[in-house]
Design an enzyme around this catalytic site. Sequence first.
Site, PDB file in Angstrom:
ATOM      1  N   ASN A 172       0.767  -1.030   0.542  1.00  0.00           N
ATOM      2  CA  ASN A 172      -0.162  -0.176  -0.105  1.00  0.00           C
ATOM      3  C   ASN A 172       1.242   1.075  -0.119  1.00  0.00           C
ATOM      4  O   ASN A 172       1.354   1.653   1.369  1.00  0.00           O
ATOM      5  CB  ASN A 172      -0.990  -0.092   1.334  1.00  0.00           C
ATOM      6  N   LYS A 217       3.218   0.871   3.415  1.00  0.00           N
ATOM      7  CA  LYS A 217       2.538  -0.338   4.501  1.00  0.00           C
ATOM      8  C   LYS A 217       2.617  -1.534   3.121  1.00  0.00           C
ATOM      9  O   LYS A 217       2.346  -1.365   1.948  1.00  0.00           O
ATOM     10  CB  LYS A 217       1.463   0.399   4.552  1.00  0.00           C
ATOM     11  N   ARG A 275      -3.166  -2.034  -3.747  1.00  0.00           N
ATOM     12  CA  ARG A 275      -3.114  -1.080  -3.376  1.00  0.00           C
ATOM     13  C   ARG A 275      -3.664  -0.064  -4.318  1.00  0.00           C
ATOM     14  O   ARG A 275      -2.345   0.512  -4.242  1.00  0.00           O
ATOM     15  CB  ARG A 275      -3.179  -0.344  -1.908  1.00  0.00           C
ATOM     16  N   HIS A 310     -13.442   2.564  -0.765  1.00  0.00           N
ATOM     17  CA  HIS A 310     -13.405   1.147   0.572  1.00  0.00           C
ATOM     18  C   HIS A 310     -13.924   0.077  -0.465  1.00  0.00           C
ATOM     19  O   HIS A 310     -14.166  -0.959   0.223  1.00  0.00           O
ATOM     20  CB  HIS A 310     -14.139   1.938   1.294  1.00  0.00           C
ATOM     21  N   GLY A 333     -14.491   4.360   9.753  1.00  0.00           N
ATOM     22  CA  GLY A 333     -13.108   4.879  10.199  1.00  0.00           C
ATOM     23  C   GLY A 333     -13.206   6.045  10.081  1.00  0.00           C
ATOM     24  O   GLY A 333     -13.817   7.053  10.097  1.00  0.00           O
ATOM     25  N   ASN A 334     -11.942   6.610   9.989  1.00  0.00           N
ATOM     26  CA  ASN A 334     -11.214   8.027   9.728  1.00  0.00           C
ATOM     27  C   ASN A 334     -12.011   8.664   8.380  1.00  0.00           C
ATOM     28  O   ASN A 334     -12.543   9.371   8.372  1.00  0.00           O
ATOM     29  CB  ASN A 334     -10.061   8.356   9.859  1.00  0.00           C
ATOM     30  N   ARG A 338     -14.093  15.249   7.171  1.00  0.00           N
ATOM     31  CA  ARG A 338     -14.478  15.732   5.943  1.00  0.00           C
ATOM     32  C   ARG A 338     -15.829  15.691   5.995  1.00  0.00           C
ATOM     33  O   ARG A 338     -16.641  15.247   6.826  1.00  0.00           O
ATOM     34  CB  ARG A 338     -14.238  13.948   4.656  1.00  0.00           C
ATOM     35  N   ASP A 386     -10.597  12.866  16.109  1.00  0.00           N
ATOM     36  CA  ASP A 386     -10.197  11.499  16.353  1.00  0.00           C
ATOM     37  C   ASP A 386     -11.962  10.564  17.477  1.00  0.00           C
ATOM     38  O   ASP A 386     -11.650  11.514  18.556  1.00  0.00           O
ATOM     39  CB  ASP A 386      -9.220  10.211  17.769  1.00  0.00           C
ATOM     40  N   ARG A 397     -12.043   8.893  19.309  1.00  0.00           N
ATOM     41  CA  ARG A 397     -12.045   8.338  20.864  1.00  0.00           C
ATOM     42  C   ARG A 397     -12.161   9.459  21.624  1.00  0.00           C
ATOM     43  O   ARG A 397     -13.104   9.688  23.343  1.00  0.00           O
ATOM     44  CB  ARG A 397     -11.049   6.959  20.977  1.00  0.00           C
ATOM     45  N   GLY A 414     -16.966   0.822  13.937  1.00  0.00           N
ATOM     46  CA  GLY A 414     -17.327   0.236  13.538  1.00  0.00           C
ATOM     47  C   GLY A 414     -16.837  -1.111  14.525  1.00  0.00           C
ATOM     48  O   GLY A 414     -17.758  -1.848  14.778  1.00  0.00           O
ATOM     49  N   GLU A 415     -16.163  -1.452  14.502  1.00  0.00           N
ATOM     50  CA  GLU A 415     -15.093  -2.488  14.913  1.00  0.00           C
ATOM     51  C   GLU A 415     -15.244  -2.161  16.802  1.00  0.00           C
ATOM     52  O   GLU A 415     -14.827  -3.418  17.473  1.00  0.00           O
ATOM     53  CB  GLU A 415     -14.450  -3.218  14.432  1.00  0.00           C
ATOM     54  N   ASN A 416     -14.482  -1.132  17.507  1.00  0.00           N
ATOM     55  CA  ASN A 416     -14.178  -0.744  17.913  1.00  0.00           C
ATOM     56  C   ASN A 416     -15.453  -0.183  18.576  1.00  0.00           C
ATOM     57  O   ASN A 416     -15.367  -0.244  20.736  1.00  0.00           O
ATOM     58  CB  ASN A 416     -12.816  -0.685  18.126  1.00  0.00           C
ATOM     59  N   GLU A 431      -8.372  -5.562   4.700  1.00  0.00           N
ATOM     60  CA  GLU A 431      -8.248  -5.347   3.143  1.00  0.00           C
ATOM     61  C   GLU A 431      -7.010  -5.842   2.649  1.00  0.00           C
ATOM     62  O   GLU A 431      -6.822  -6.418   1.043  1.00  0.00           O
ATOM     63  CB  GLU A 431      -8.381  -3.815   3.015  1.00  0.00           C
TER      64      GLU A 431
HETATM   65  P1  AMP Z   1      -9.745   3.472  11.360  1.00  0.00           P
HETATM   66  O1  AMP Z   1      -9.344   4.802   9.966  1.00  0.00           O
HETATM   67  O2  AMP Z   1      -9.902   2.471  10.212  1.00  0.00           O
HETATM   68  O3  AMP Z   1      -8.037   3.208  11.348  1.00  0.00           O
HETATM   69  O4  AMP Z   1     -10.376   4.343  11.923  1.00  0.00           O
HETATM   70  C1  AMP Z   1     -10.196   5.331  13.199  1.00  0.00           C
HETATM   71  C2  AMP Z   1     -11.404   5.597  13.986  1.00  0.00           C
HETATM   72  O5  AMP Z   1     -11.914   4.283  14.451  1.00  0.00           O
HETATM   73  C3  AMP Z   1     -11.068   6.461  15.051  1.00  0.00           C
HETATM   74  O6  AMP Z   1     -11.932   7.656  14.664  1.00  0.00           O
HETATM   75  C4  AMP Z   1     -10.706   5.769  15.719  1.00  0.00           C
HETATM   76  O7  AMP Z   1     -10.881   6.897  16.957  1.00  0.00           O
HETATM   77  C5  AMP Z   1     -11.827   5.686  15.824  1.00  0.00           C
HETATM   78  N1  AMP Z   1     -11.097   3.983  17.268  1.00  0.00           N
HETATM   79  C6  AMP Z   1     -10.396   2.791  16.862  1.00  0.00           C
HETATM   80  N2  AMP Z   1     -10.269   2.061  18.337  1.00  0.00           N
HETATM   81  C7  AMP Z   1     -11.242   2.846  18.875  1.00  0.00           C
HETATM   82  C8  AMP Z   1     -11.437   2.321  19.942  1.00  0.00           C
HETATM   83  N3  AMP Z   1     -11.265   1.801  20.432  1.00  0.00           N
HETATM   84  N4  AMP Z   1     -12.831   3.260  20.611  1.00  0.00           N
HETATM   85  C9  AMP Z   1     -13.154   4.331  19.901  1.00  0.00           C
HETATM   86  N5  AMP Z   1     -13.129   4.285  18.636  1.00  0.00           N
HETATM   87  C10 AMP Z   1     -11.981   4.290  17.953  1.00  0.00           C
END
Ligand code: AMP
Length: 378
Positions: free
Chosen positions: A12, A19, A70, A159, A189-190, A220, A263, A265, A313-315, A365
């Site tokens: 990537n 990466k 990628r 994506h 995600g971001n 964005r 972010d 979090r 979505g995952e976390n 991915e």
């Molecule tokens: P990505 O672009 O897929 O890497 O996702 C980044 C986003 O995921 C950021 O807004 C992070 O704050 C959020 N994120 C990652 N880990 C966590 C977590 N443990 N709890 C809440 N949000 C998270």
Amino acid sequence: MKKAIEKVLVVNSGSSSLKYQLFDMKSEKRLAKGLVERIGAGGPANHAEALKQVVADLGNPKDIDAIGHRVLHGAEVFKDSVKVDAKVMAKLKKLVKFGPLHMPANLGGIEACQKIFKGVGNVAVFDTAFHQTMPDCAAMYAIDEKYYKKMGIRKYGFHGTSHKFITQEAAKLLKKPLSKVNLVTCHLGNGSSLAAVKGGECVDTSMGLTPLAGLVMGTRCGDIDAAAVLSIMEEEKKTPAEMDKLLNKQSGLQAISGVAGGDMRDICTKAAQGCKKAELALEMWAYRVALYIGAYNTVVGGADAIILTGGIGENSAEGRERVVNRLGALGIKLDKKVNAKTRGVVATISTKDSKIPVIVLPTNEELMIAKDTVRILG
Ligand code: AMP
């Protein structure tokens, strides 16, 4: 007999970083991963130099069978992943206009691999390809057709590798053939996008000509009235480049909450401390995700499941809760306990009596790129 493809390197290549991940395709396990940074900015001079570092990091491997890359944009030229030869490279170079920041780096990575791994096949895997099945009614913008014909202005979506991976995994999980599965896939995600998947194929997605459209993202703005953009440009005498920066880098969750970087979090922490701007940012974010889920459930004629993936979505239990709480009209209720403890694993976070399950499904991915590389070369 041709040797089976066992070891696949996934590259990537970004404008200033590269990466990589190395996979063993028998087990689909990752053998190594790494990152080379500051390309052209104090680190390696270019992508070829960066790749030499990767080769050294991997211990000068002689057994890499194939390389998957990628690539941001395949436009309408590439509807699937493709083996890169001289003809394909010439076509790819014509697509740089669709991603002037990313495409030169993506192609630089491929050329570096062609030089360094002589005789090893390179496959380009596009962020846009999965969305090439969209019908015109979803893909076209309601402006004079000449802009599509002359400039290729239409919706492409991004994506795609992630949406494709979770679509395939979801079909397995739901025990349905891919051609029968209807989903709303949410890569949060971001950068974030949704896809409407009907019969295993994408029929709509929330990003557009560029990744700016659709959801409220980290920095964005997502969907915005184009006339608002014109008003700001006129009032503040902004150039297109300045406006691009405002909308892509200085908007979204960051702008609404005032939290630098946007972010999730940090914004959740601020909101819990009573920050009204952070609270509004979260609600605007969740509202837009739920809005698209509702729309795409209609588009696919009723989804078998709603799939959540990506960093948020995952976390992010809080982010998910705010979205799922808005889906009552679809007969969906959140299982608060399961949601609270789910992080980076497969889990159904809706209650058993929900009409449509909401499933957290970690994306991969890089593995999808490796699998496509094997499929195309094999
Ligand atoms: P990505 O672009 O897929 O890497 O996702 C980044 C986003 O995921 C950021 O807004 C992070 O704050 C959020 N994120 C990652 N880990 C966590 C977590 N443990 N709890 C809440 N949000 C998270």
